[in-house]
Design a protein around this motif. Structure first.
Motif, PDB file in Angstrom:
ATOM      1  N   ARG A 211       0.864  -1.173   0.000  1.00  0.00           N
ATOM      2  CA  ARG A 211       0.000   0.000   0.000  1.00  0.00           C
ATOM      3  C   ARG A 211       0.901   1.224   0.000  1.00  0.00           C
ATOM      4  N   THR A 212       0.603   2.182  -0.854  1.00  0.00           N
ATOM      5  CA  THR A 212       1.420   3.382  -0.943  1.00  0.00           C
ATOM      6  C   THR A 212       0.574   4.613  -0.646  1.00  0.00           C
ATOM      7  N   VAL A 213       1.069   5.415   0.281  1.00  0.00           N
ATOM      8  CA  VAL A 213       0.380   6.657   0.641  1.00  0.00           C
ATOM      9  C   VAL A 213       1.155   7.790   0.010  1.00  0.00           C
ATOM     10  N   HIS A 214       0.492   8.588  -0.860  1.00  0.00           N
ATOM     11  CA  HIS A 214       1.166   9.701  -1.515  1.00  0.00           C
ATOM     12  C   HIS A 214       0.884  10.967  -0.742  1.00  0.00           C
ATOM     13  N   MET A 215       1.940  11.687  -0.357  1.00  0.00           N
ATOM     14  CA  MET A 215       1.772  12.927   0.399  1.00  0.00           C
ATOM     15  C   MET A 215       2.020  14.108  -0.521  1.00  0.00           C
ATOM     16  N   GLN A 216       1.285  15.172  -0.256  1.00  0.00           N
ATOM     17  CA  GLN A 216       1.457  16.417  -1.018  1.00  0.00           C
ATOM     18  C   GLN A 216       1.084  17.570  -0.092  1.00  0.00           C
ATOM     19  N   ASP A 217       1.983  18.523   0.072  1.00  0.00           N
ATOM     20  CA  ASP A 217       1.717  19.730   0.868  1.00  0.00           C
ATOM     21  C   ASP A 217       1.147  19.423   2.250  1.00  0.00           C
ATOM     22  N   GLY A 218       1.751  18.456   2.913  1.00  0.00           N
ATOM     23  CA  GLY A 218       1.383  18.207   4.304  1.00  0.00           C
ATOM     24  C   GLY A 218       0.092  17.429   4.473  1.00  0.00           C
ATOM     25  N   ALA A 219      -0.393  16.833   3.421  1.00  0.00           N
ATOM     26  CA  ALA A 219      -1.618  16.024   3.564  1.00  0.00           C
ATOM     27  C   ALA A 219      -1.521  14.819   2.640  1.00  0.00           C
ATOM     28  N   ILE A 220      -2.372  13.827   2.900  1.00  0.00           N
ATOM     29  CA  ILE A 220      -2.376  12.642   2.046  1.00  0.00           C
ATOM     30  C   ILE A 220      -3.173  12.961   0.787  1.00  0.00           C
ATOM     31  N   ALA A 221      -2.501  12.815  -0.362  1.00  0.00           N
ATOM     32  CA  ALA A 221      -3.168  13.149  -1.631  1.00  0.00           C
ATOM     33  C   ALA A 221      -3.987  11.959  -2.134  1.00  0.00           C
ATOM     34  N   ARG A 222      -3.354  10.771  -2.121  1.00  0.00           N
ATOM     35  CA  ARG A 222      -4.091   9.573  -2.542  1.00  0.00           C
ATOM     36  C   ARG A 222      -3.381   8.341  -2.038  1.00  0.00           C
TER      37      ARG A 222
END
Lengths: 226, 409
Positions: A211-222
């Motif tokens: 499972r991969t959690v993508h982060m963007q700008d301090g939040a989980i993007a997808r």
């Protein structure tokens, strides 16, 4: 549920400016999961890893690790959590240069407090043997190759039988062949039931995880599942 | 981590960085060595002072002297007082229960001649108690006796210095000398008295004064050579050291009654020893200052080197914290490291200090005393320096934020 994170924020106060490294992260990790946290630099993935690893505390939000609310623990209690329930693997290995491998791997047991010296060294040697470093016990870290150092670091992370292994760019300082060896070890640990959390910006590394959690700008993007 | 292992780790660390360890320790070594030297010097001085006063008759003695008075402003009572007299001495002997010896003295410079030799000599009129009170042993013959005093006998006891001058190779026994023309029978020779202060005074016998005196019964002195029985000096001694204050009170009462006024001073030998020790303590201040500065500089050097080693080891501290070291663990590790350095430095300092003591003893002829308590005290000083100056760097190490420390390059 091993990890339950709820509305996590982390704000750095730099005097005039406030930096919002995390802006409300919700995350749940089951025991035995193989997770990757991905994102470009500045996305907040390192801050999240530091909080998950109890090196840092959130500004707001809840972090429950193995049923225990850790966001409100004191420094000393956090040290104990890091010692007994979390294993760290760093990009640059972070072995102590002046002591040999056995002593390095036994160090978490030293801070554990109630393990005798003989048992500490015995367990450290056994752990190193399991990772194929039985012939390097008395070597100092600078006498070893990068792959060997990272294997020793993994041995140190595992010595206290932690509930989660946090690996921060574990292959970042290694050539691709040695990197694959390290990933094989982590895959093996996951297969054996260990909860593993990779933090990386390398998609090739992340794809080892289920499972991969993508982060963007301090939040989980997808999130991706494979 | 248990303490013993921390100590072991500290020692290994010192061994792996010898140059740095030596520099770190120099200040402590010198500081502890100075402390050892100062303490030895102080104890040695104290012991020597006590030995000196012991030679002069011990700590049981009280010296009574006439108070200096200004004749112009004398009161009637003061004018009426006869000052210290031989009768006072006898009153003390009979009325003070705590007294053991009474040693009144009247001294005069008198012409003493034998055959064709004539000298001006210091002659002391005294009593049989003199030999006990001033611990003046008789070498040959006998001292003045109570019977001599009762019979105003013309007998003389001679100091050793003039014996050879007067008699040469002749036997002194049975000889008569003329004191101011009056024949006196020589009854004995005093033993030579010697005391040499080490350091400063060199090889001068500070008690030679005693060797040049001669003794006749005080009653004879009063009858033949003086106009009254006023004393030049009066020393008395208590039965025990503990009774000295009591005897001082008894004496004060008796003499005040007899004189009608307190025109005398009482001084005990133990007070003099105390005063002298205080003087010496003052002179030792210079060594204390040196010791303090050395220890302080040593401590600052340790703090400084530890702080720079902490900067080198920031990542290490971060790693230790990441794998479970609490701030307290880190604090203890660094403090123990400082303690190991100062303790090893302190131990070396004890050795250097001992050498310094021996050197001062032989090269400078200083009175030194060396005791285990000095070693313990000096070593504890080095431990204290380790704690005081290791505290700040250790606190700094302990307070490092693990995230920052791990990021540090």
């Amino acid at each position: 549920m091993l990890i339950a994170v709820d509305g996590l924020t982390r704000t750095y106060d730099l005097g005039e400016a406030k930096v919002h490294a995390l802006r409300g992260v919700d995350l749940a990790v089951e025991a035995g999961e193989y997770l990757a946290i991905m994102g470009p630099s500045g996305s907040g993935k390192s801050t999240l890893m530091h909080i998950l690893g109890c090196l840092d505390t959130p500004s707001t939000g809840r972090y429950v690790l193995g049923g225990e609310e850790v966001s409100s623990l004191t420094g000393r209690e956090l040290a104990k959590v890091r010692n007994r329930r979390i294993g760290f693997v760093f990009q640059n290995f972070n072995l102590l240069p002046r002591i040999d491998l056995v002593a390095n791997v036994a160090l978490p047991l030293v801070y554990h407090g109630s393990v005798s010296k003989a048992e500490r060294l015995g367990r450290a040697a056994k752990q190193l043997e399991e990772l194929g470093l039985g012939h390097r016990l008395k070597h100092r870290p600078n006498e070893l190759s990068g792959g060997e150092r990272q294997r020793a670091a993994i041995a140190r992370a595992l010595i206290n039988e932690p509930s989660i292994l946090l690996a921060d760019e574990p292959t970042g300082n290694l050539d691709s062949k040695t990197g694959r060896e390290i990933m094989d070890i982590l895959d093996g640990l996951s297969a054996a039931g260990k909860t593993v959390c990779l933090v990386t910006h390398d998609a090739n590394v992340a794809e080892h995880a289920g499972r991969t959690v993508h982060m963007q700008d301090g939040a989980i993007a997808r999130e991706d599942f494979s | 981590m248990n303490l013993l292992e921390s100590v072991g780790a500290g020692l290994r660390d010192m061994g792996s960085n010898k140059g740095r360890s030596v520099i770190t320790m120099i200040g402590i070594v010198l500081g502890v060595a100075s402390v050892v030297a100062v303490l030895s010097l102080m104890q040695g001085g104290q012991a020597q002072t006590e030995a000196y006063f012991e030679e002069l008759g011990g700590l049981r003695e009280i010296r009574i002297t006439n108070q200096r008075t200004n004749r112009i402003f004398m009161t009637a009572a003061e004018r009426a007082s006869e000052r210290l007299t031989y009768r006072d001495a006898q009153a003390i002997r009979f009325e003070c229960p705590s007294v053991s010896y009474v040693d009144p003295e009247i001294s005069r410079y008198l012409t003493v001649s034998y055959k064709d030799k004539t000298f001006q000599m210091r002659v002391l009129g005294t009593t049989a108690d003199y030999v006990f009170a001033d611990s003046m042993p008789v070498a040959e013959g006998r001292f003045i006796t109570d019977r001599d005093l009762d019979t105003y006998a013309n007998v003389i006891m001679m100091g050793p210095t003039y014996r050879d001058d007067l008699f040469g190779d002749e036997d002194w026994r049975g000889k008569q000398v003329l004191v101011e023309g009056i024949p006196f029978t020589v009854v004995g020779i005093m033993e030579k008295k010697e005391f040499y202060f080490r350091g400063g005074g060199g090889e001068r016998n500070v008690l030679e004064w005693f060797n040049r005196g001669h003794y006749i019964p005080i009653t004879t002195m009063i009858r033949r050579f003086t106009v009254d029985d006023q004393l030049g000096g009066l020393e008395i001694s208590a039965k025990t050291v503990e009774l000295v204050p009591t005897l001082m009170e008894e004496t004060r009462t008796v003499l005040s009654r007899r004189h009608g006024v307190e025109d005398f001073d009482l001084a005990s030998k133990s007070e003099q020893v105390q005063q002298r020790a205080e003087q010496e303590a003052f002179f030792n201040i210079i060594f204390w200052v040196i010791a303090f500065i050395s220890l302080f500089v040593g401590g600052v050097v340790i703090a400084n080197i530890m702080l720079s080693s902490i900067t080198e080891r920031i990542r290490e501290i971060g790693v230790r914290k990441a794998i479970g070291a609490s701030s307290r663990d880190v604090f203890i590790e660094f403090l123990v490291e400082a303690l190991v350095v100062t303790s090893v430095g302190g131990a070396v300092g004890l050795g250097v200090g001992y050498g310094l003591v021996k050197l001062m003893e032989t090269a400078l002829i200083m009175p030194m005393a060396f005791s285990p308590s000095i070693l313990v005290l000096a070593f504890l000083t080095s431990v204290a320096v380790g704690i005081i100056f290791g505290m700040f760097p250790a606190l700094r190490a302990a307070r490092l934020d693990p995230v920052e420390a791990l990021r540090y390059q």
